[in-house]
Design a protein around this motif. Structure first.
Motif, PDB file in Angstrom:
ATOM      1  N   VAL A 187     -13.995  12.028   6.259  1.00 56.47           N
ATOM      2  CA  VAL A 187     -12.766  12.433   6.786  1.00 56.47           C
ATOM      3  C   VAL A 187     -12.417  12.488   5.839  1.00 56.47           C
ATOM      4  CG1 VAL A 187     -10.687  11.204   7.768  1.00 56.47           C
ATOM      5  CG2 VAL A 187     -12.960  10.682   8.917  1.00 56.47           C
ATOM      6  N   PRO A 188     -11.747  13.892   5.180  1.00 58.21           N
ATOM      7  CA  PRO A 188     -10.725  14.283   4.406  1.00 58.21           C
ATOM      8  C   PRO A 188      -9.563  12.420   3.931  1.00 58.21           C
ATOM      9  CG  PRO A 188     -11.002  15.875   5.698  1.00 58.21           C
ATOM     10  CD  PRO A 188     -11.631  15.180   5.951  1.00 58.21           C
ATOM     11  N   LEU A 189     -10.039  13.322   2.469  1.00 55.53           N
ATOM     12  CA  LEU A 189      -8.595  11.869   1.963  1.00 55.53           C
ATOM     13  C   LEU A 189      -8.421  12.468   1.671  1.00 55.53           C
ATOM     14  CD1 LEU A 189     -11.274   9.931  -0.379  1.00 55.53           C
ATOM     15  CD2 LEU A 189      -9.872   9.024   1.268  1.00 55.53           C
ATOM     16  N   PRO A 190      -6.325  12.122   2.032  1.00 49.49           N
ATOM     17  CA  PRO A 190      -5.285  12.305   1.542  1.00 49.49           C
ATOM     18  C   PRO A 190      -5.190  12.561  -0.272  1.00 49.49           C
ATOM     19  CG  PRO A 190      -4.396  10.227   1.904  1.00 49.49           C
ATOM     20  CD  PRO A 190      -6.097  10.882   2.396  1.00 49.49           C
ATOM     21  N   GLU A 191      -4.475  13.569  -0.948  1.00 47.33           N
ATOM     22  CA  GLU A 191      -4.144  14.344  -2.080  1.00 47.33           C
ATOM     23  C   GLU A 191      -3.699  12.542  -2.892  1.00 47.33           C
ATOM     24  OE1 GLU A 191      -4.866  16.815  -4.068  1.00 47.33           O
ATOM     25  OE2 GLU A 191      -5.629  17.361  -1.748  1.00 47.33           O
ATOM     26  N   PRO A 192      -4.364  12.574  -4.692  1.00 50.57           N
ATOM     27  CA  PRO A 192      -3.886  11.608  -5.243  1.00 50.57           C
ATOM     28  C   PRO A 192      -2.495  11.258  -4.908  1.00 50.57           C
ATOM     29  CG  PRO A 192      -5.071  12.739  -6.072  1.00 50.57           C
ATOM     30  CD  PRO A 192      -5.356  13.600  -5.153  1.00 50.57           C
ATOM     31  N   LEU A 193      -2.003  10.087  -5.488  1.00 53.40           N
ATOM     32  CA  LEU A 193      -0.715  10.060  -5.327  1.00 53.40           C
ATOM     33  C   LEU A 193      -0.153  10.250  -7.054  1.00 53.40           C
ATOM     34  CD1 LEU A 193       0.294   7.276  -3.392  1.00 53.40           C
ATOM     35  CD2 LEU A 193       0.741   9.680  -2.469  1.00 53.40           C
ATOM     36  N   THR A 194       1.056  10.268  -7.516  1.00 50.39           N
ATOM     37  CA  THR A 194       1.917  10.694  -8.676  1.00 50.39           C
ATOM     38  C   THR A 194       1.885   8.727  -8.770  1.00 50.39           C
ATOM     39  OG1 THR A 194       4.105  10.695  -7.518  1.00 50.39           O
ATOM     40  CG2 THR A 194       2.442  12.680  -8.558  1.00 50.39           C
ATOM     41  N   TYR A 245       1.318  -1.238  -0.094  1.00 49.25           N
ATOM     42  CA  TYR A 245      -0.391  -0.320  -0.097  1.00 49.25           C
ATOM     43  C   TYR A 245       0.899   1.405  -0.401  1.00 49.25           C
ATOM     44  CZ  TYR A 245      -2.845   3.549   2.044  1.00 49.25           C
ATOM     45  OH  TYR A 245      -3.475   4.833   1.791  1.00 49.25           O
ATOM     46  N   SER A 246       0.697   1.795  -0.449  1.00 48.63           N
ATOM     47  CA  SER A 246       1.408   3.522  -0.728  1.00 48.63           C
ATOM     48  C   SER A 246       0.400   4.645   0.304  1.00 48.63           C
ATOM     49  CB  SER A 246       1.438   3.899  -2.320  1.00 48.63           C
ATOM     50  OG  SER A 246       2.490   2.713  -3.414  1.00 48.63           O
ATOM     51  N   PRO A 247       1.348   4.850   1.220  1.00 48.30           N
ATOM     52  CA  PRO A 247       0.616   5.906   2.060  1.00 48.30           C
ATOM     53  C   PRO A 247       1.125   7.527   1.000  1.00 48.30           C
ATOM     54  CG  PRO A 247       2.952   5.450   2.855  1.00 48.30           C
ATOM     55  CD  PRO A 247       2.455   4.320   1.649  1.00 48.30           C
ATOM     56  N   ALA A 248      -0.147   8.172   1.676  1.00 51.45           N
ATOM     57  CA  ALA A 248       0.322   9.801   0.875  1.00 51.45           C
ATOM     58  C   ALA A 248       1.680  10.147   1.663  1.00 51.45           C
ATOM     59  CB  ALA A 248      -1.319  10.879   2.154  1.00 51.45           C
ATOM     60  N   ALA A 249       2.016  10.849   0.823  1.00 52.87           N
ATOM     61  CA  ALA A 249       2.941  11.611   0.935  1.00 52.87           C
ATOM     62  C   ALA A 249       3.526  12.355   2.298  1.00 52.87           C
ATOM     63  CB  ALA A 249       3.948  12.669  -0.226  1.00 52.87           C
ATOM     64  N   GLN A 250       2.154  13.475   2.912  1.00 51.59           N
ATOM     65  CA  GLN A 250       2.128  13.476   3.953  1.00 51.59           C
ATOM     66  C   GLN A 250       1.115  13.033   4.199  1.00 51.59           C
ATOM     67  OE1 GLN A 250       3.008  18.130   3.496  1.00 51.59           O
ATOM     68  NE2 GLN A 250       4.977  17.335   3.248  1.00 51.59           N
TER      69      GLN A 250
END
Length: 353
Positions: free
Chosen positions: A78-85, A57-62
């Protein structure tokens, strides 16, 4: 004394926990045991946890702080993290896969990466922990699916096209409560190609995080049994991550599978992440899933190391407490064996081979 029921688990996040660990040697920690976390080798042996689908699983950068703490009170969004590159996602996936490969190498045969059901059965028979590699959210894979072939060669046999973030393949359900699962669009054109490629390669497609539209897109396209590795019944807990009766019927009709998620926010009627959640809610969910799916299509999908679980379970070492509760309810040893590992092994035989 009643024998322990072997457990093959539909989902855990231990590789993410090891990846994020501050330890100088997370591989050794897993093999020798540690206080932190739900799964390590000693805890697995103590609870008869014989294997499962281990997520990359790829966690959010922050990562947002207090993500799970916001899931309380009976109503939340709950707000979701921003999409990952793709590069961000790929870096963590490769790092977690490397940890798994190091675990297998350092374990002297106690951990085995398995790519077929025969290999899973062989590992369990020799008392090795049988690991099937799963990708939770396919952000690391390019739209042309080239990296899918790379991951397949490295052992990947199960994919959830999306986590709760949107990606190039489709849309996931956010952490809202209460809510139905119809919270966004379904598969993209790239997502449709991914499902076809998974069918061709005999990679299991996991529907646990996808929107309702995405669920029905997969149902329309896939030639394989429909599977939700770690989801529960929406009728008992109205989270969008849980499955409606109509979705459960579709899974049943394809000979598919649902793994009971231990995360308390998917068990409790108020959707809260609280460890003081009774084990009886797990039993109620299993009762309901068996009623809707039949005894050959229900298993466990703990979400260990990725969620708050009932304190009566606490970790893989406490798994047998669930089977004690099910015995007390009148469940037969034959049915317990199916719920513990038998149904997952049968499903995997019909999907990955």
């Amino acid at each position: 004394m009643t024998a322990s029921v072997p457990v093959f688990d539909g989902h855990n996040d231990v590789l993410l926990r090891l990846y994020k660990s501050q330890s100088h040697d997370p591989v050794s920690d897993f093999l020798t045991g540690e206080a932190a976390g739900h799964i390590d080798l000693p805890k697995a042996k103590a609870g008869a946890f014989v294997g499962g689908l281990f997520a990359l699983y790829s966690p959010a950068a922050q990562a947002s702080s207090g993500f799970m703490a916001q899931m309380t009170g009976g109503r939340y969004a709950v707000p979701l993290p921003e999409p990952l590159t793709m590069d961000e996602a790929r870096n963590s996936v490769v790092a977690e896969l490397a940890i798994l490969l190091q675990l297998e190498r350092a374990s002297a045969g106690a951990v085995a990466i398995c790519t077929t059901t025969a290999e899973i059965r062989s590992a369990i028979e020799r008392k090795a922990l049988a690991v099937v590699v799963h990708l939770e959210g396919a952000e690391a894979i390019d739209a042309e699916l080239r990296f899918l072939d790379v991951l397949y060669a490295a052992g990947l046999r199960s994919i959830g096209p999306v986590w709760s973030r949107t990606n190039v393949f489709g849309h996931g359900v956010p952490f809202h409560f209460p809510s139905g699962p119809d919270l966004g669009d379904g598969l993209t054109a790239a997502g449709e190609r991914l499902i076809g490629a998974c069918n061709d390669l005999k990679i299991l497609v996991d529907l646990s995080h996808i929107t309702e539209k995405g669920f029905w897109d997969v149902a329309r396209l896939s030639k394989a049994p429909l599977v939700a590795t770690h989801s529960n019944a929406h009728a008992l807990c109205p989270s969008p991550r849980n499955l409606t009766d109509k979705q459960l019927a579709a899974i049943r009709d394809t000979g598919g599978m649902v793994g009971l998620n231990f995360a308390t926010c998917f068990l409790r009627p108020d959707g809260s992440m609280r460890p003081d959640t009774g084990i009886e809610l797990m039993v109620q969910q299993i009762d309901y899933l068996l009623e809707k799916l039949g005894e050959d299509h229900v298993g466990l999908g703990s979400d260990f190391d990725g969620a708050v679980v009932p304190e009566a379970i606490d970790s893989a070492a406490g798994l047998q407490a669930l089977f004690v509760a099910l015995r007390d309810k009148g469940y037969s040893e034959t049915l317990l064996g199916k719920l513990g590992a038998g149904n997952w092994l049968d499903l995997l035989q019909r999907t990955i081979g």
